[in-house]
Design a protein around this motif. Structure first.
Motif, short mmCIF file in Angstrom:
data_model
loop_
_atom_site.label_atom_id
_atom_site.label_comp_id
_atom_site.label_asym_id
_atom_site.label_seq_id
_atom_site.Cartn_x
_atom_site.Cartn_y
_atom_site.Cartn_z
N GLU A 240 -3.30 10.89 -3.78
CA GLU A 240 -3.45 9.83 -4.44
C GLU A 240 -2.92 8.55 -3.44
O GLU A 240 -1.99 8.64 -2.65
N ASN A 241 -3.53 7.27 -3.93
CA ASN A 241 -2.96 6.13 -3.09
C ASN A 241 -3.33 4.84 -3.92
O ASN A 241 -4.18 5.16 -5.00
N ASP A 242 -2.94 3.61 -3.43
CA ASP A 242 -3.40 2.54 -4.09
C ASP A 242 -2.76 1.14 -3.63
O ASP A 242 -1.76 1.24 -2.61
N LEU A 243 -3.52 0.26 -3.48
CA LEU A 243 -3.40 -1.19 -3.32
C LEU A 243 -2.88 -1.98 -4.64
O LEU A 243 -3.83 -2.45 -5.12
N PRO A 244 -1.67 -1.77 -5.30
CA PRO A 244 -1.60 -2.32 -6.51
C PRO A 244 -1.74 -3.81 -6.76
O PRO A 244 -2.08 -4.44 -7.85
N PRO B 211 4.53 -0.85 -9.41
CA PRO B 211 3.90 0.44 -9.21
C PRO B 211 5.08 1.62 -9.38
O PRO B 211 6.08 1.51 -9.06
N CYS C 135 5.76 -2.50 0.36
CA CYS C 135 6.21 -2.30 -0.95
C CYS C 135 7.55 -2.48 -1.43
O CYS C 135 7.90 -2.64 -2.51
N GLU D 55 0.85 5.96 -0.52
CA GLU D 55 -0.20 6.89 -0.46
C GLU D 55 0.63 8.32 -0.66
O GLU D 55 1.61 8.37 0.18
N TYR E 181 0.85 -1.13 -0.08
CA TYR E 181 -0.07 -0.09 -0.11
C TYR E 181 0.77 1.20 0.07
O TYR E 181 1.96 1.20 0.58
N VAL F 178 5.18 6.15 -8.98
CA VAL F 178 4.64 7.30 -8.39
C VAL F 178 5.65 8.33 -8.94
O VAL F 178 6.74 8.25 -9.20
#
Length: 146
Positions: free
Chosen positions: A116-120, A125, A140, A103, A101, A127
């Motif tokens: 912005e955030n993500d659980l790829p 990923p 990560c 953010e 995760y 950024v």
């Protein structure tokens, strides 16, 4: 009685001085010779500023603290962009697990203002981070600046 105190004071003073001088002369050995320390790596000689030196000019005793450059790799944690880490584009160095995760938040908002955030869920990923932002990464791995 007054006369004796006034007349006696110079005598006491005179005897006191003789006693002090006599004891110093009898107990003090000849002064030892001393040498000044020579400059070396362990004992550097520092120049003293003269009275004509400009106080706004640094002297040889003034040192500038080392400025820490922002990192260009990121591990797990929360980082301030521009202070802790450099602004720019980042990509993880190895495929991430489904528990990764990340953010990006506006700095100074304690994570309340998410940009912005993500659980790829896997993959590599990427950024883009700018000054004035905070970046948080959890599970990560390592991110590297591209």
């Amino acid at each position: 009685m007054f006369w004796l105190l006034v007349a006696g004071a110079p005598l006491l003073l005179l005897f006191g001085c003789v006693a002090v001088v006599g004891s110093v002369a009898k107990t003090d050995p000849a002064p030892e010779r001393t040498t000044l320390a020579q400059p070396s790596a362990q004992n550097p000689v520092k120049a003293r500023p003269s009275e004509t030196d400009n106080p706004s000019q640094p002297t040889s005793e003034t040192t500038t603290p080392a400025v820490q450059q922002p990192l260009e790799t990121i591990e797990d944690g929360t980082w301030v962009v521009g202070e802790d880490i450099a602004a720019g584009n980042y990509k993880v160095t190895a495929p991430v697990s489904s528990s990764c995760y990340w953010e990006i938040t506006k700095s100074g908002t304690n994570g309340d203002d998410i940009v912005e955030n993500d659980l790829p869920g896997g993959g590599l990923p990427r950024v883009t981070l700018s000054e004035g932002q905070d970046f948080q990464s959890l599970r990560c791995g390592t991110w590297s600046k591209r």
